[in-house]
Scaffold this active site. Structure first.
Site, PDB file in Angstrom:
ATOM      1  N   HIS A 194     -10.178   1.232   1.575  1.00  0.00           N
ATOM      2  CA  HIS A 194      -9.646   2.507   2.079  1.00  0.00           C
ATOM      3  C   HIS A 194     -10.770   3.467   2.453  1.00  0.00           C
ATOM      4  O   HIS A 194     -10.632   4.248   3.396  1.00  0.00           O
ATOM      5  CB  HIS A 194      -8.741   3.194   1.045  1.00  0.00           C
ATOM      6  CG  HIS A 194      -7.309   2.727   1.064  1.00  0.00           C
ATOM      7  ND1 HIS A 194      -6.518   2.751   2.188  1.00  0.00           N
ATOM      8  CD2 HIS A 194      -6.523   2.240   0.073  1.00  0.00           C
ATOM      9  CE1 HIS A 194      -5.305   2.299   1.891  1.00  0.00           C
ATOM     10  NE2 HIS A 194      -5.293   1.974   0.615  1.00  0.00           N
ATOM     11  N   CYS A 250       0.849  -1.182   0.000  1.00  0.00           N
ATOM     12  CA  CYS A 250       0.000   0.000   0.000  1.00  0.00           C
ATOM     13  C   CYS A 250       0.895   1.245   0.000  1.00  0.00           C
ATOM     14  O   CYS A 250       1.900   1.288   0.719  1.00  0.00           O
ATOM     15  CB  CYS A 250      -0.896  -0.001   1.245  1.00  0.00           C
ATOM     16  SG  CYS A 250      -2.040   1.399   1.342  1.00  0.00           S
ATOM     17  N   HIS A 286      -9.299  -3.373  -2.719  1.00  0.00           N
ATOM     18  CA  HIS A 286      -8.291  -2.679  -1.899  1.00  0.00           C
ATOM     19  C   HIS A 286      -8.653  -1.196  -1.755  1.00  0.00           C
ATOM     20  O   HIS A 286      -8.558  -0.627  -0.661  1.00  0.00           O
ATOM     21  CB  HIS A 286      -6.906  -2.850  -2.552  1.00  0.00           C
ATOM     22  CG  HIS A 286      -5.781  -2.148  -1.843  1.00  0.00           C
ATOM     23  ND1 HIS A 286      -4.767  -2.819  -1.198  1.00  0.00           N
ATOM     24  CD2 HIS A 286      -5.500  -0.820  -1.696  1.00  0.00           C
ATOM     25  CE1 HIS A 286      -3.923  -1.934  -0.665  1.00  0.00           C
ATOM     26  NE2 HIS A 286      -4.347  -0.711  -0.966  1.00  0.00           N
ATOM     27  N   GLU A 287      -9.102  -0.592  -2.885  1.00  0.00           N
ATOM     28  CA  GLU A 287      -9.427   0.854  -2.849  1.00  0.00           C
ATOM     29  C   GLU A 287     -10.698   1.120  -2.058  1.00  0.00           C
ATOM     30  O   GLU A 287     -10.743   2.056  -1.258  1.00  0.00           O
ATOM     31  CB  GLU A 287      -9.572   1.403  -4.278  1.00  0.00           C
ATOM     32  CG  GLU A 287      -8.352   1.209  -5.182  1.00  0.00           C
ATOM     33  CD  GLU A 287      -7.041   1.523  -4.510  1.00  0.00           C
ATOM     34  OE1 GLU A 287      -6.051   0.841  -4.828  1.00  0.00           O
ATOM     35  OE2 GLU A 287      -6.979   2.412  -3.640  1.00  0.00           O
TER      36      GLU A 287
HETATM   37  O1  LIG Z   1      -4.592   2.105  -2.316  1.00  0.00           O
HETATM   38  C1  LIG Z   1      -3.805   2.028  -3.271  1.00  0.00           C
HETATM   39  N1  LIG Z   1      -2.524   1.752  -3.089  1.00  0.00           N
HETATM   40  O2  LIG Z   1      -2.070   1.687  -1.832  1.00  0.00           O
HETATM   41  C2  LIG Z   1      -1.625   1.391  -4.167  1.00  0.00           C
HETATM   42  C3  LIG Z   1      -1.482  -0.118  -4.245  1.00  0.00           C
HETATM   43  C4  LIG Z   1      -2.795  -0.774  -4.641  1.00  0.00           C
HETATM   44  C5  LIG Z   1      -2.660  -2.277  -4.985  1.00  0.00           C
HETATM   45  C6  LIG Z   1      -2.083  -3.153  -3.856  1.00  0.00           C
HETATM   46  C7  LIG Z   1      -2.656  -4.533  -4.112  1.00  0.00           C
HETATM   47  C8  LIG Z   1      -3.881  -4.362  -4.952  1.00  0.00           C
HETATM   48  C9  LIG Z   1      -4.024  -2.885  -5.264  1.00  0.00           C
HETATM   49  C10 LIG Z   1      -0.400  -0.413  -5.272  1.00  0.00           C
HETATM   50  O3  LIG Z   1      -0.625  -0.261  -6.451  1.00  0.00           O
HETATM   51  N2  LIG Z   1       0.831  -0.810  -4.847  1.00  0.00           N
HETATM   52  N3  LIG Z   1       1.063  -0.960  -3.521  1.00  0.00           N
HETATM   53  C11 LIG Z   1       2.445  -0.730  -3.108  1.00  0.00           C
HETATM   54  C12 LIG Z   1       3.377  -1.532  -3.948  1.00  0.00           C
HETATM   55  C13 LIG Z   1       3.232  -1.202  -5.365  1.00  0.00           C
HETATM   56  C14 LIG Z   1       1.808  -1.178  -5.864  1.00  0.00           C
HETATM   57  C15 LIG Z   1       1.381  -2.499  -6.489  1.00  0.00           C
HETATM   58  O4  LIG Z   1       0.857  -3.332  -5.810  1.00  0.00           O
HETATM   59  N4  LIG Z   1       1.531  -2.582  -7.809  1.00  0.00           N
HETATM   60  C16 LIG Z   1       1.209  -3.676  -8.605  1.00  0.00           C
HETATM   61  C17 LIG Z   1       0.573  -4.819  -8.121  1.00  0.00           C
HETATM   62  C18 LIG Z   1       0.280  -5.848  -9.023  1.00  0.00           C
HETATM   63  C19 LIG Z   1       0.627  -5.716 -10.347  1.00  0.00           C
HETATM   64  C20 LIG Z   1       1.246  -4.559 -10.763  1.00  0.00           C
HETATM   65  N5  LIG Z   1       1.537  -3.546  -9.889  1.00  0.00           N
HETATM   66 NI    NI Z   2      -3.613   1.239  -0.468  1.00  0.00          NI
END
Ligand SMILES: O=CN(O)C[C@@H](CC1CCCC1)C(=O)N1NCCC[C@H]1C(=O)Nc1ccccn1
Ligand code: NI
Length: 183
Positions: free
Chosen positions: A157, A110, A153-154
């Site tokens: 939040h 996250c 996930h969103e």
């Molecule tokens: O609330 C929103 N957030 O916190 C951003 C989160 C949301 C995702 C986390 C899991 C499902 C939704 C986010 O995107 N990340 N979390 C931090 C690390 C990088 C990135 C990520 O998981 N990227 C990714 C995952 C799979 C495939 C490609 N890319």
């Molecule tokens: Ni998040």
């Protein structure tokens, strides 16, 4: 534009609040906030822009993460069969879901959580989401795979729920029988 300085981190009370419904039709200010969320997600996936502004890449972002306790999310993610899911929604809600569960094999992170919390995050395998787009029109989206995981996930939040709340405390990698493992 939103940068990492605007993203609040775990421990900030706003991340544990239930966000307020956005009044429809949306005000210009709410539209601007919604679009800035989607812009962040798109910018963060552009290597040059992300490098230039120090953006941590994300596939989704929710308004509480920029300390705006309103029900707004943005998602920009490619599903299987390479279709792009790019949405910025007011008041998103899951109107139906599968019994079957799914989880990311690599666990979840996250942008508001700097440390890692290893473990499987059980989610619904398929969800139907309704919400309102920037023009205030109602949209209905059927999701599975990574897009379904991302939307859940969103929406979590908006309800003050963090991904690690779902991880089994005793055995974080407990096999989730019958659940779909998403690479
Ligand atoms: O609330 C929103 N957030 O916190 C951003 C989160 C949301 C995702 C986390 C899991 C499902 C939704 C986010 O995107 N990340 N979390 C931090 C690390 C990088 C990135 C990520 O998981 N990227 C990714 C995952 C799979 C495939 C490609 N890319
Ligand atoms: Ni998040």
């Amino acid at each position: 534009m939103i940068t990492m300085d605007d993203i609040i981190r775990d421990g900030h009370p706003t991340l544990r609040k239930t966000a307020e419904e956005v009044i429809m039709p949306p005000s210009e200010e709410d539209k601007q906030i919604l679009n800035s969320l989607l812009d962040y997600v798109i910018n963060s996936q552009n290597n040059e822009v992300a490098e230039k502004y120090g953006l941590r890449p994300g596939i989704g972002l929710a308004a509480p993460q920029i300390n705006v306790s309103k029900r707004m999310i943005a998602v920009h993610v490619t599903g299987d069969r390479d279709e792009l899911y790019s949405y910025a929604l007011f008041n998103p809600r899951i109107i139906s879901h599968s019994v079957e569960k799914a989880y990311l094999k690599s666990g979840e992170g996250c942008l508001s959580v700097d440390e890692s919390f290893p473990g499987y995050v059980p989610r619904y395998a398929r969800v139907t989401v309704k919400g309102f787009n920037a023009d205030g029109e109602e949209v209905k989206i059927r999701l599975k795979g990574l897009p379904a995981i991302c939307f859940q996930h969103e929406i979590d939040h908006l309800n003050g729920i963090m991904f690690y709340d779902h991880i089994d405390k005793v055995n974080p990698f407990k096999p989730l029988d019958g659940a779909i493992e998403i690479e």
